[in-house]
Design a protein around this motif. Structure first.
Motif, PDB file in Angstrom:
ATOM      1  N   SER A   1       0.827  -1.212   0.000  1.00 43.38           N
ATOM      2  CA  SER A   1       0.000   0.000   0.000  1.00 43.38           C
ATOM      3  C   SER A   1       0.857   1.256   0.000  1.00 43.38           C
ATOM      4  O   SER A   1       1.958   1.271   0.558  1.00 43.38           O
ATOM      5  CB  SER A   1      -0.935   0.010   1.215  1.00 43.38           C
ATOM      6  OG  SER A   1      -0.200  -0.017   2.428  1.00 43.38           O
TER       7      SER A   1
ATOM      8  N   ASP B   1      -3.081  -1.416  -2.868  1.00 39.45           N
ATOM      9  CA  ASP B   1      -3.875  -0.206  -2.672  1.00 39.45           C
ATOM     10  C   ASP B   1      -2.966   1.015  -2.815  1.00 39.45           C
ATOM     11  O   ASP B   1      -1.975   1.148  -2.085  1.00 39.45           O
ATOM     12  CB  ASP B   1      -4.521  -0.226  -1.278  1.00 39.45           C
ATOM     13  CG  ASP B   1      -5.486   0.924  -1.075  1.00 39.45           C
ATOM     14  OD1 ASP B   1      -6.223   1.268  -2.016  1.00 39.45           O
ATOM     15  OD2 ASP B   1      -5.499   1.496   0.030  1.00 39.45           O
TER      16      ASP B   1
ATOM     17  N   ASN C   1      -6.496  -1.748  -6.191  1.00 37.43           N
ATOM     18  CA  ASN C   1      -7.234  -0.497  -6.083  1.00 37.43           C
ATOM     19  C   ASN C   1      -6.292   0.677  -6.333  1.00 37.43           C
ATOM     20  O   ASN C   1      -5.245   0.792  -5.688  1.00 37.43           O
ATOM     21  CB  ASN C   1      -7.856  -0.369  -4.679  1.00 37.43           C
ATOM     22  CG  ASN C   1      -8.551   0.967  -4.482  1.00 37.43           C
ATOM     23  OD1 ASN C   1      -9.434   1.353  -5.235  1.00 37.43           O
ATOM     24  ND2 ASN C   1      -8.142   1.686  -3.447  1.00 37.43           N
TER      25      ASN C   1
END
Length: 283
Positions: free
Chosen positions: A172, A207, A249
Motif C-alpha cells: 500500500s 492499494d 485499487n
C-alpha cells in the motif's frame, strides 16, 4: 598419507521463533539476509516455527540486487523449513549506494529482491510480505531503470520436491519499479532442473501502488503483478498453484525508455491472475 575415512556429521536445530529487524547500517555487501535459520551442508537440518524480517532503514547495494528472505535457507545439501515466515518493509529511510554509472536520481530508494519464504526451504503453512509507504527500485541519472522483484513465496534452485503453504501479500501507498509475484520462484541458472513446487492459495492486496517499468526499443518490461510464481531457466520442472486472488485499487504506473527516460507507455502496469513460464524453461 591416509588418516582414515571421514563420515558425515548430523546436526539438527529448531527455533520456535526468530525475528530480525534492520533499521540502519551498511548492507552493501549483504547478500542473503534471512529471517529464519540456515542449514549448510549434508546432514544439517534446521526448522523454525515462526520467522520474521523487518526492514525500516539501511544502506543497500545499488549495483547488485541482493536478496532478502523472510524464511530459512538450505545450502549445499542441507535441509530446512519454516512453518510461518514474513517480510515487512516500510518507510523511505533507505539509501542506494552505487557506482558512478548507476548514480540514482534519488538515493532514498531500496534496491533488493524480496522473498517472503526461504531458499530451497519451504514455508510450510504461510508466508507473508507487507510493504507500506516505501519505494523499491530506482532510476539513474542516465535514465536507466533499475527494477526489483517481490515474491510472496520461496526461491528454489536445487532439485527436489517442495510444498509451500499459502501466501499473503499486502502492498500500500508505495512505488514498485519491477514485478510482484504471489508465489515462489524456480530459477537460478540454466542448469537448474528437476524442481517440483506446489504452493497453497495466494492473495495479493494492492492499494495506491505505482508500478513502473521500462522499454528498450520494441521490448517492454512493465511493472507487473502475477497472482502466483514463475518457472525460469529450468528444465523438467513443474509448478502447481492451488488458487490465486488479486485485489487491486488505484494502480498507476508508466514505462520509460532505457537510456533517456522518455515515457513510452502511460499507463504501463500489467496485472495477471496466474503465473509465468519464462525463458528457456521446459516443463
Amino acid at each position: 598419507r591416509s588418516y582414515g575415512t571421514t563420515t558425515g556429521v548430523s546436526l539438527t536445530s529448531h527455533d520456535a521463533s526468530t525475528s530480525l529487524t534492520i533499521n540502519g547500517g551498511d548492507f552493501t555487501n549483504g547478500n542473503g539476509i534471512y529471517g529464519g535459520a540456515v542449514a549448510d551442508g549434508t546432514g544439517a537440518v534446521s526448522t523454525v516455527g515462526t520467522s520474521s524480517l523487518t526492514l525500516t532503514g539501511g544502506t543497500f547495494n545499488g549495483d547488485t540486487r541482493y536478496i532478502v528472505y523472510g524464511g530459512s535457507a538450505a545450502l549445499n545439501g542441507g535441509t530446512a523449513s519454516t512453518t510461518q515466515s514474513s517480510v515487512s518493509i516500510s518507510g523511505t529511510n533507505f539509501v542506494v549506494e552505487s557506482s558512478s554509472s548507476n548514480t540514482p536520481v534519488d538515493e532514498n530508494r531500496l534496491f533488493i529482491t524480496v522473498i517472503g519464504g526461504g531458499l530451497n526451504a519451504p514455508t510450510t503453512e504461510r508466508s507473508e510480505v507487507t510493504i507500506e509507504d516505501a519505494v523499491l527500485g530506482y532510476v539513474t541519472t542516465g535514465g536507466t531503470t533499475k527494477k526489483v522483484q517481490v515474491y510472496g513465496g520461496s526461491q528454489y534452485a536445487a532439485a527436489g520436491t517442495y510444498v509451500d503453504g499459502s501466501v499473503g501479500m499486502s502492498i500500500s501507498d508505495s512505488e514498485i519499479r519491477g514485478d510482484i509475484r504471489g508465489g515462489s520462484m524456480v530459477y537460478f541458472s540454466s542448469t537448474t532442473a528437476d524442481v517440483h513446487v506446489t504452493t497453497g492459495a495466494s492473495r495479493i492486496d494492492l492499494d495506491n501502488v505505482v508500478l513502473n517499468g521500462y522499454t528498450r526499443g520494441e521490448s517492454t518490461w512493465n511493472g507487473r503483478v502475477f497472482g502466483t510464481g514463475i518457472l525460469e531457466h529450468t528444465n523438467n520442472s513443474t509448478y502447481t498453484a492451488t488458487s490465486t486472488h488479486v485485489v487491486a485499487n488505484n494502480i498507476t504506473g508508466t514505462d520509460s525508455e532505457q537510456g533517456d527516460g522518455t515515457v513510452t507507455h502511460d499507463p504501463g502496469a500489467q496485472i495477471f491472475g496466474g503465473g509465468q513460464l519464462d525463458r528457456k524453461s521446459v516443463v
